[in-house]
Design an enzyme around this catalytic site. Sequence first.
Site, PDB file in Angstrom:
ATOM      1  N   HIS A  64      -6.961   1.935   2.116  1.00  0.00           N
ATOM      2  CA  HIS A  64      -6.492   2.766   3.311  1.00  0.00           C
ATOM      3  C   HIS A  64      -7.212   4.092   3.490  1.00  0.00           C
ATOM      4  O   HIS A  64      -7.563   4.602   2.256  1.00  0.00           O
ATOM      5  CB  HIS A  64      -4.866   3.127   2.631  1.00  0.00           C
ATOM      6  CG  HIS A  64      -4.038   3.520   3.946  1.00  0.00           C
ATOM      7  ND1 HIS A  64      -3.265   2.673   4.386  1.00  0.00           N
ATOM      8  CD2 HIS A  64      -4.190   4.738   4.753  1.00  0.00           C
ATOM      9  CE1 HIS A  64      -2.422   3.463   5.679  1.00  0.00           C
ATOM     10  NE2 HIS A  64      -3.269   4.442   5.610  1.00  0.00           N
ATOM     11  N   CYS A  92       0.531   3.430   3.214  1.00  0.00           N
ATOM     12  CA  CYS A  92       0.903   2.965   4.580  1.00  0.00           C
ATOM     13  C   CYS A  92       2.500   3.436   4.930  1.00  0.00           C
ATOM     14  O   CYS A  92       3.119   3.667   3.999  1.00  0.00           O
ATOM     15  CB  CYS A  92       0.992   1.291   4.700  1.00  0.00           C
ATOM     16  SG  CYS A  92      -0.591   0.454   4.907  1.00  0.00           S
ATOM     17  N   ASN A 109     -13.484   9.579  -1.516  1.00  0.00           N
ATOM     18  CA  ASN A 109     -14.284   8.415  -2.232  1.00  0.00           C
ATOM     19  C   ASN A 109     -13.626   7.087  -1.591  1.00  0.00           C
ATOM     20  O   ASN A 109     -12.757   6.833  -1.035  1.00  0.00           O
ATOM     21  CB  ASN A 109     -13.566   8.293  -3.752  1.00  0.00           C
ATOM     22  CG  ASN A 109     -13.672   9.216  -4.538  1.00  0.00           C
ATOM     23  OD1 ASN A 109     -14.946   9.869  -4.497  1.00  0.00           O
ATOM     24  ND2 ASN A 109     -12.896   9.684  -5.380  1.00  0.00           N
ATOM     25  N   SER A 149      -9.323   4.224  -5.013  1.00  0.00           N
ATOM     26  CA  SER A 149      -7.965   3.285  -5.761  1.00  0.00           C
ATOM     27  C   SER A 149      -7.484   2.281  -4.742  1.00  0.00           C
ATOM     28  O   SER A 149      -6.516   1.405  -4.931  1.00  0.00           O
ATOM     29  CB  SER A 149      -7.055   4.246  -6.311  1.00  0.00           C
ATOM     30  OG  SER A 149      -6.475   4.938  -5.409  1.00  0.00           O
ATOM     31  N   CYS A 186       0.864  -1.020  -0.099  1.00  0.00           N
ATOM     32  CA  CYS A 186       0.217   0.060   0.053  1.00  0.00           C
ATOM     33  C   CYS A 186       0.976   1.407  -0.057  1.00  0.00           C
ATOM     34  O   CYS A 186       1.657   1.272   0.832  1.00  0.00           O
ATOM     35  CB  CYS A 186      -0.925   0.015   1.145  1.00  0.00           C
ATOM     36  SG  CYS A 186      -1.699   1.627   1.558  1.00  0.00           S
ATOM     37  N   GLN A 208      -9.215  13.421  -0.488  1.00  0.00           N
ATOM     38  CA  GLN A 208      -8.426  14.164  -1.481  1.00  0.00           C
ATOM     39  C   GLN A 208      -8.698  15.457  -1.349  1.00  0.00           C
ATOM     40  O   GLN A 208      -9.916  15.938  -0.909  1.00  0.00           O
ATOM     41  CB  GLN A 208      -8.593  13.787  -2.824  1.00  0.00           C
ATOM     42  CG  GLN A 208      -8.085  12.230  -3.229  1.00  0.00           C
ATOM     43  CD  GLN A 208      -8.297  12.321  -4.765  1.00  0.00           C
ATOM     44  OE1 GLN A 208      -7.674  12.948  -5.632  1.00  0.00           O
ATOM     45  NE2 GLN A 208      -8.831  10.955  -5.296  1.00  0.00           N
ATOM     46  N   HIS A 241      -8.516   7.497   3.540  1.00  0.00           N
ATOM     47  CA  HIS A 241      -7.759   8.763   2.873  1.00  0.00           C
ATOM     48  C   HIS A 241      -8.788   9.371   2.174  1.00  0.00           C
ATOM     49  O   HIS A 241      -9.798   8.764   1.722  1.00  0.00           O
ATOM     50  CB  HIS A 241      -6.562   7.970   1.808  1.00  0.00           C
ATOM     51  CG  HIS A 241      -7.318   7.455   0.690  1.00  0.00           C
ATOM     52  ND1 HIS A 241      -7.446   6.190   0.498  1.00  0.00           N
ATOM     53  CD2 HIS A 241      -7.184   8.201  -0.556  1.00  0.00           C
ATOM     54  CE1 HIS A 241      -7.793   6.003  -0.576  1.00  0.00           C
ATOM     55  NE2 HIS A 241      -7.736   7.104  -1.465  1.00  0.00           N
ATOM     56  N   HIS A 243      -4.095   0.814   8.196  1.00  0.00           N
ATOM     57  CA  HIS A 243      -4.529   0.193   6.802  1.00  0.00           C
ATOM     58  C   HIS A 243      -6.036  -0.181   6.998  1.00  0.00           C
ATOM     59  O   HIS A 243      -6.866   0.242   5.940  1.00  0.00           O
ATOM     60  CB  HIS A 243      -3.660  -0.569   6.434  1.00  0.00           C
ATOM     61  CG  HIS A 243      -3.947  -0.931   4.835  1.00  0.00           C
ATOM     62  ND1 HIS A 243      -3.749  -0.153   3.773  1.00  0.00           N
ATOM     63  CD2 HIS A 243      -4.673  -2.114   4.399  1.00  0.00           C
ATOM     64  CE1 HIS A 243      -4.155  -0.825   2.583  1.00  0.00           C
ATOM     65  NE2 HIS A 243      -4.759  -2.045   2.850  1.00  0.00           N
TER      66      HIS A 243
HETATM   67  P1  H2U Z   1      -8.311   7.793  -4.559  1.00  0.00           P
HETATM   68  O1  H2U Z   1      -8.471   6.385  -3.914  1.00  0.00           O
HETATM   69  O2  H2U Z   1      -9.723   8.565  -4.276  1.00  0.00           O
HETATM   70  O3  H2U Z   1      -8.400   7.605  -6.041  1.00  0.00           O
HETATM   71  O4  H2U Z   1      -7.184   8.651  -4.050  1.00  0.00           O
HETATM   72  C1  H2U Z   1      -5.898   8.178  -4.114  1.00  0.00           C
HETATM   73  C2  H2U Z   1      -5.216   9.295  -4.807  1.00  0.00           C
HETATM   74  O5  H2U Z   1      -3.637   8.901  -4.435  1.00  0.00           O
HETATM   75  C3  H2U Z   1      -5.142   9.347  -6.357  1.00  0.00           C
HETATM   76  O6  H2U Z   1      -5.828  10.349  -6.646  1.00  0.00           O
HETATM   77  C4  H2U Z   1      -2.939   9.125  -5.660  1.00  0.00           C
HETATM   78  C5  H2U Z   1      -3.943   8.831  -7.005  1.00  0.00           C
HETATM   79  O7  H2U Z   1      -3.443   9.885  -7.942  1.00  0.00           O
HETATM   80  N1  H2U Z   1      -1.638   8.411  -5.669  1.00  0.00           N
HETATM   81  C6  H2U Z   1      -0.401   9.234  -5.642  1.00  0.00           C
HETATM   82  O8  H2U Z   1      -0.473  10.377  -5.236  1.00  0.00           O
HETATM   83  N2  H2U Z   1       0.762   8.420  -5.273  1.00  0.00           N
HETATM   84  C7  H2U Z   1       0.941   7.159  -5.442  1.00  0.00           C
HETATM   85  O9  H2U Z   1       1.947   6.623  -5.334  1.00  0.00           O
HETATM   86  C8  H2U Z   1      -0.396   6.362  -5.847  1.00  0.00           C
HETATM   87  C9  H2U Z   1      -1.662   7.219  -6.029  1.00  0.00           C
HETATM   88 ZN    ZN Z   2      -2.311   1.241   3.713  1.00  0.00          ZN
END
Ligand code: H2U
Ligand code: ZN
Length: 347
Positions: free
Chosen positions: A165, A53, A154, A162, A50, A169, A167, A114
């Site tokens: 974990h 993490c 989201n 995505s 992850c 935005q 989080h 996580h």
């Molecule tokens: P979402 O799960 O809402 O997509 O948010 C995760 C964000 O994390 C996503 O916008 C970013 C993605 O662009 N990200 C990073 O900034 N660095 C990474 O190494 C992977 C994902």
């Molecule tokens: Zn994690």
Amino acid sequence: MTESLGFPHRRFNPLRRQWVLVSPHRTDRPWQGEVNKTSGFSDVHYDPQCYLCPGNQRAGGKVTPKYESVYVFDNDYAALLPESPEPHRENAPELLRAERERGRCRVVCFHPDHSLTLARMQVGDIRKVVDAWTEEYRTLGAVPDFRYVQIFENRGAMMGASNPHPHGQIWTTEHVPDEPAAETEALAEYRASRGSCLLCDYAGLEAREGVRVVEENDGFLAVVPWWAVWPFETLAIAKRHLRSLLDFGDAERDGLADILKQLTTRYDNLFETSFPYTMGFHQAPTDGEGHEEWHFHAHFYPPLLRSATVRKYMVGFEMLGMPQRDITPEAAAERLKAVPVVHFTER
Ligand code: H2U
Ligand code: ZN
């Protein structure tokens, strides 16, 4: 509730100034109370794969530090950049318009663990996230070119998250995006014509009627709004007229943390699953105007309709005509109120 509201009708959303078609008879079938077979939660506290993490590698060789509470960083795949040239084309036709859009995208890790979600975090830890959101809104909003700070989460693969974990935005933009821009107009017009605040008046009405109220604390009132589009959509409204996070006192920061915990717990308990949603705050634009008309609120837009897997689709008539819902907001509020307040994984 008058009986006639059990038949197809449309309801007006004064905040967005759009209508929603309500078709209550379509889900008159008895409620099955279906629950999910697997909870959708992992008990993995640290996942070496992850990128959120503590101590792990992110895109572009960056490393997520060994953080202990909240960690905020610039999105490695930012949709907006602080510098972007003015799109310019010789003799561009009026119908093919473009504008520069500058901004900044941030990722907010809510907690190093996580396996957690807002619903399973301690209120005290969510309060730390509220403090981080407030500081981000303050500093990003202070940049003269940035006129809006959109904080959101989201949750769940169904909503395109995505990563499980915990989080969220933050996207900051040079222009006020369409949703808050439409709300700004509605709030300003209401204030100009009646001399009061649309959401102060609305919260008062909902508190009196009671049927759509899901949760309440000293700082916030959470309802399935009269005009809800998504089956279990909710709106958490600050009880005082607070324009943005910057107007919050200590008690309201705690109140926001608490209402987020309560709402997400009720959502998870509804189908005994990690309930997917998009959640976010609407508050005053950061364009240097006073925005007395603005009233802080949080929208929860969850897609699930009848079980952990059966979702509402916004297609067909909804895309081509107008939004439509099957169960009444009053019935949705009743179900959300009926579930236990303790998270099902802790029972
Ligand atoms: P979402 O799960 O809402 O997509 O948010 C995760 C964000 O994390 C996503 O916008 C970013 C993605 O662009 N990200 C990073 O900034 N660095 C990474 O190494 C992977 C994902
Ligand atoms: Zn994690």
